[in-house]
Design a protein around this motif. Sequence first.
Motif, PDB file in Angstrom:
ATOM      1  N   ALA A 128       8.793   6.004   4.761  1.00  0.00           N
ATOM      2  CA  ALA A 128       8.917   7.293   4.340  1.00  0.00           C
ATOM      3  C   ALA A 128       9.899   7.480   3.098  1.00  0.00           C
ATOM      4  O   ALA A 128       9.480   8.121   1.963  1.00  0.00           O
ATOM      5  N   ASP A 129      10.927   7.013   3.178  1.00  0.00           N
ATOM      6  CA  ASP A 129      12.096   7.067   2.003  1.00  0.00           C
ATOM      7  C   ASP A 129      11.414   6.218   1.068  1.00  0.00           C
ATOM      8  O   ASP A 129      11.572   7.032  -0.284  1.00  0.00           O
ATOM      9  N   TRP A 130      11.080   5.280   1.002  1.00  0.00           N
ATOM     10  CA  TRP A 130      10.558   4.575  -0.215  1.00  0.00           C
ATOM     11  C   TRP A 130       9.324   4.924  -0.855  1.00  0.00           C
ATOM     12  O   TRP A 130       9.240   5.279  -2.087  1.00  0.00           O
ATOM     13  N   PHE A 131       8.252   5.838  -0.144  1.00  0.00           N
ATOM     14  CA  PHE A 131       7.347   6.364  -0.660  1.00  0.00           C
ATOM     15  C   PHE A 131       7.773   7.593  -1.344  1.00  0.00           C
ATOM     16  O   PHE A 131       7.355   7.860  -2.602  1.00  0.00           O
ATOM     17  N   GLU A 132       8.828   8.644  -0.790  1.00  0.00           N
ATOM     18  CA  GLU A 132       9.078   9.495  -1.431  1.00  0.00           C
ATOM     19  C   GLU A 132       9.860   9.269  -2.826  1.00  0.00           C
ATOM     20  O   GLU A 132      10.109   9.996  -3.790  1.00  0.00           O
ATOM     21  N   SER A 133      10.795   8.140  -2.623  1.00  0.00           N
ATOM     22  CA  SER A 133      11.533   7.717  -3.723  1.00  0.00           C
ATOM     23  C   SER A 133      10.772   6.926  -4.825  1.00  0.00           C
ATOM     24  O   SER A 133      11.539   6.560  -5.677  1.00  0.00           O
ATOM     25  N   ALA A 134       9.607   6.412  -4.364  1.00  0.00           N
ATOM     26  CA  ALA A 134       8.729   5.769  -5.415  1.00  0.00           C
ATOM     27  C   ALA A 134       9.668   4.539  -5.788  1.00  0.00           C
ATOM     28  O   ALA A 134       9.631   3.950  -7.011  1.00  0.00           O
ATOM     29  N   THR A 135      10.006   3.617  -4.590  1.00  0.00           N
ATOM     30  CA  THR A 135      10.562   2.357  -4.784  1.00  0.00           C
ATOM     31  C   THR A 135       9.979   1.400  -3.832  1.00  0.00           C
ATOM     32  O   THR A 135       9.447   1.716  -2.599  1.00  0.00           O
ATOM     33  N   LEU A 136      10.178   0.302  -3.896  1.00  0.00           N
ATOM     34  CA  LEU A 136      10.112  -0.983  -3.252  1.00  0.00           C
ATOM     35  C   LEU A 136      11.508  -1.917  -3.368  1.00  0.00           C
ATOM     36  O   LEU A 136      11.338  -2.548  -4.537  1.00  0.00           O
ATOM     37  N   PRO A 137      11.939  -1.973  -2.319  1.00  0.00           N
ATOM     38  CA  PRO A 137      13.190  -3.114  -2.495  1.00  0.00           C
ATOM     39  C   PRO A 137      13.026  -4.369  -2.651  1.00  0.00           C
ATOM     40  O   PRO A 137      11.889  -4.824  -2.242  1.00  0.00           O
ATOM     41  N   ILE A 187       5.371   2.588 -14.455  1.00  0.00           N
ATOM     42  CA  ILE A 187       4.458   3.761 -14.470  1.00  0.00           C
ATOM     43  C   ILE A 187       4.920   4.634 -13.498  1.00  0.00           C
ATOM     44  O   ILE A 187       5.108   4.536 -12.285  1.00  0.00           O
ATOM     45  N   HIS A 188       5.351   6.074 -13.891  1.00  0.00           N
ATOM     46  CA  HIS A 188       6.125   7.064 -13.097  1.00  0.00           C
ATOM     47  C   HIS A 188       5.167   8.079 -12.750  1.00  0.00           C
ATOM     48  O   HIS A 188       3.971   8.085 -13.025  1.00  0.00           O
ATOM     49  N   LYS A 189       5.659   8.868 -11.891  1.00  0.00           N
ATOM     50  CA  LYS A 189       4.909  10.194 -11.607  1.00  0.00           C
ATOM     51  C   LYS A 189       3.543   9.838 -10.706  1.00  0.00           C
ATOM     52  O   LYS A 189       2.481  10.635 -10.882  1.00  0.00           O
ATOM     53  N   LYS A 190       3.684   8.829 -10.089  1.00  0.00           N
ATOM     54  CA  LYS A 190       2.079   8.494  -9.261  1.00  0.00           C
ATOM     55  C   LYS A 190       2.335   9.213  -8.034  1.00  0.00           C
ATOM     56  O   LYS A 190       3.224   9.741  -7.281  1.00  0.00           O
ATOM     57  N   LEU A 191       0.843   9.429  -7.689  1.00  0.00           N
ATOM     58  CA  LEU A 191       0.796  10.107  -6.480  1.00  0.00           C
ATOM     59  C   LEU A 191       0.251   9.344  -5.517  1.00  0.00           C
ATOM     60  O   LEU A 191      -0.061   9.884  -4.269  1.00  0.00           O
ATOM     61  N   SER A 192       0.058   8.129  -5.752  1.00  0.00           N
ATOM     62  CA  SER A 192      -0.593   7.142  -4.745  1.00  0.00           C
ATOM     63  C   SER A 192       0.274   5.693  -4.807  1.00  0.00           C
ATOM     64  O   SER A 192       0.909   5.501  -5.928  1.00  0.00           O
ATOM     65  N   LEU A 193       0.266   4.981  -3.663  1.00  0.00           N
ATOM     66  CA  LEU A 193       1.017   3.723  -3.925  1.00  0.00           C
ATOM     67  C   LEU A 193       2.439   3.991  -4.487  1.00  0.00           C
ATOM     68  O   LEU A 193       2.837   3.073  -5.236  1.00  0.00           O
ATOM     69  N   ARG A 194       2.811   4.863  -3.915  1.00  0.00           N
ATOM     70  CA  ARG A 194       4.550   4.993  -4.347  1.00  0.00           C
ATOM     71  C   ARG A 194       5.298   3.992  -3.969  1.00  0.00           C
ATOM     72  O   ARG A 194       6.599   3.805  -4.497  1.00  0.00           O
ATOM     73  N   ALA A 195       5.010   3.423  -2.945  1.00  0.00           N
ATOM     74  CA  ALA A 195       6.030   2.269  -2.059  1.00  0.00           C
ATOM     75  C   ALA A 195       5.496   1.234  -2.807  1.00  0.00           C
ATOM     76  O   ALA A 195       5.273   0.078  -1.990  1.00  0.00           O
ATOM     77  N   SER A 196       5.488   1.101  -4.025  1.00  0.00           N
ATOM     78  CA  SER A 196       4.771  -0.142  -4.716  1.00  0.00           C
ATOM     79  C   SER A 196       5.172   0.162  -6.326  1.00  0.00           C
ATOM     80  O   SER A 196       5.301   1.215  -6.783  1.00  0.00           O
ATOM     81  N   VAL A 197       5.295  -0.933  -6.906  1.00  0.00           N
ATOM     82  CA  VAL A 197       5.737  -0.791  -8.277  1.00  0.00           C
ATOM     83  C   VAL A 197       4.582  -1.344  -9.084  1.00  0.00           C
ATOM     84  O   VAL A 197       3.935  -2.314  -9.064  1.00  0.00           O
ATOM     85  N   THR A 198       4.342  -0.147  -9.955  1.00  0.00           N
ATOM     86  CA  THR A 198       3.150  -0.365 -11.015  1.00  0.00           C
ATOM     87  C   THR A 198       3.517  -0.169 -12.433  1.00  0.00           C
ATOM     88  O   THR A 198       4.541   0.619 -12.693  1.00  0.00           O
ATOM     89  N   GLY A 205       0.828  17.520   9.312  1.00  0.00           N
ATOM     90  CA  GLY A 205       0.153  16.507   8.546  1.00  0.00           C
ATOM     91  C   GLY A 205       0.379  16.100   6.980  1.00  0.00           C
ATOM     92  O   GLY A 205       0.135  15.173   6.637  1.00  0.00           O
ATOM     93  N   ILE A 206       1.121  17.268   6.406  1.00  0.00           N
ATOM     94  CA  ILE A 206       1.371  17.161   5.092  1.00  0.00           C
ATOM     95  C   ILE A 206       2.841  16.473   4.650  1.00  0.00           C
ATOM     96  O   ILE A 206       3.297  16.425   3.768  1.00  0.00           O
ATOM     97  N   THR A 207       3.526  16.350   6.120  1.00  0.00           N
ATOM     98  CA  THR A 207       4.783  15.559   5.853  1.00  0.00           C
ATOM     99  C   THR A 207       4.863  14.290   5.890  1.00  0.00           C
ATOM    100  O   THR A 207       4.016  13.678   6.428  1.00  0.00           O
ATOM    101  N   LEU A 208       5.859  13.633   5.348  1.00  0.00           N
ATOM    102  CA  LEU A 208       6.126  12.333   5.405  1.00  0.00           C
ATOM    103  C   LEU A 208       6.437  11.750   7.019  1.00  0.00           C
ATOM    104  O   LEU A 208       6.527  10.452   7.259  1.00  0.00           O
ATOM    105  N   GLU A 209       6.660  12.613   7.972  1.00  0.00           N
ATOM    106  CA  GLU A 209       6.832  12.243   9.224  1.00  0.00           C
ATOM    107  C   GLU A 209       5.535  11.574   9.855  1.00  0.00           C
ATOM    108  O   GLU A 209       5.814  10.898  10.924  1.00  0.00           O
ATOM    109  N   TYR A 210       4.576  11.862   9.477  1.00  0.00           N
ATOM    110  CA  TYR A 210       3.137  11.297   9.902  1.00  0.00           C
ATOM    111  C   TYR A 210       2.734  10.513   8.755  1.00  0.00           C
ATOM    112  O   TYR A 210       2.693  10.771   7.582  1.00  0.00           O
ATOM    113  N   SER A 211       1.658   9.704   9.082  1.00  0.00           N
ATOM    114  CA  SER A 211       1.405   8.658   8.110  1.00  0.00           C
ATOM    115  C   SER A 211      -0.081   8.806   7.608  1.00  0.00           C
ATOM    116  O   SER A 211      -0.482   8.208   6.481  1.00  0.00           O
ATOM    117  N   PRO A 212      -0.873   9.687   8.219  1.00  0.00           N
ATOM    118  CA  PRO A 212      -2.395   9.800   7.621  1.00  0.00           C
ATOM    119  C   PRO A 212      -2.594  10.192   6.290  1.00  0.00           C
ATOM    120  O   PRO A 212      -3.229   9.700   5.407  1.00  0.00           O
TER     121      PRO A 212
END
Length: 395
Positions: A47-56, A210-221, A353-360
Amino acid sequence: MTSAAPAKDIYAPLELLDVDRLLDEDERDIAATVRRFVENRLRPGVADWFESATLPRELAKEFGDLGVLGMHLDGYGCAGTNAVSYGLACMELEAGDSGFRSFVSVQGSLSMFSIYRYGSEEQKTAWLPLLASGEAIGCFGLTEADFGSNPAGMRTRARRVGGDWMLNGTKMWITNGNLADVATVWAQTDEGIRGFVVPTDTAGFSANVIHKKLSLRASVTSELVLDNVRLPASAQLPHARGLGAPLSCLNEARFGIVFGSLGAARDSLETAIAYTRQRDVFDRPLSSFQLTQEKLANMTVELGKGVLLALHLGRIKDAEGVRPEQISFGKLNNVREALAIARECRTLLGGSGITLEYSPLRHANNLESVLTYEGTSEMHLLSIGRALTGHAAFR
């Protein structure tokens, strides 16, 4: 006459079809090992990686230690598993997040496979052990901003300069681009499309996140830029001739998606089931209402059908080789259904369902990218149509 196994009160979605019976012991063990890694190492941070758009970056070495990088290849530090085991690993990784499966898929089925299938022995020895261990990261430069479904029109150009090659052009939507130590880059030449192994520290090579992605945020593009990148003749992949070479690599990656997308669907469904069982509405569990059970039952049927399709294609791949149109069949169906499942599961979670507490919803956002990368749904429809009619409608 054998008696049926005793029924239990509650089944997990894939238990209804006894899917594990279709796997051998090694396949079950590999799936269980990757599942534990996802639960213990990846899920707490996703959830943190998705929110911060990072992948360690350190995850690369951990994936290498797990044995999933190029796991379906033989030698050079690779595990040499069968295709089904690789698919099951992809399913477990994507149950965590599509970004994890994308990293492993690009590393193993695009970067490593391109070198493994089309490279020289020198290239294989130099790069595959490093990539398999996660000590090096690879990426695959085919797509361009104006040439996704039609890669034959790529503008990236390689020309001979004495005994060397000079590459110029840009590549777009490249997973792992800014993390990569080596890129497989495809370019037009006077002899047709050719592939090149490009160390990313070569002068003239750069990668822009590539910044400001709405998808695949826990991934470097990334965007790759090649500005007069000079390479020795030995950088060319000697056995890659024409567009068929990179397309064969894409088929390897698409196979992983056939399985992987179902991991996102399964996790979404399991999350929704758990939530509706503990959420009370009108003084009774949400899961006790007919409309809720209809949704859960329909999604379980589609998930089960998708897993059976994936396993069937995996067995074909292991036995005799799977055809591109069969891969298209699997990716089209499974990603489409996985996205529908993730969206439907989000509705059962209500506002939560709109929070990152849940995955769908995170899975649904990711699957919007999976739906279009490695071939859009439209292209896979037309691939199937060509197989049925003999006419290539996209040309």
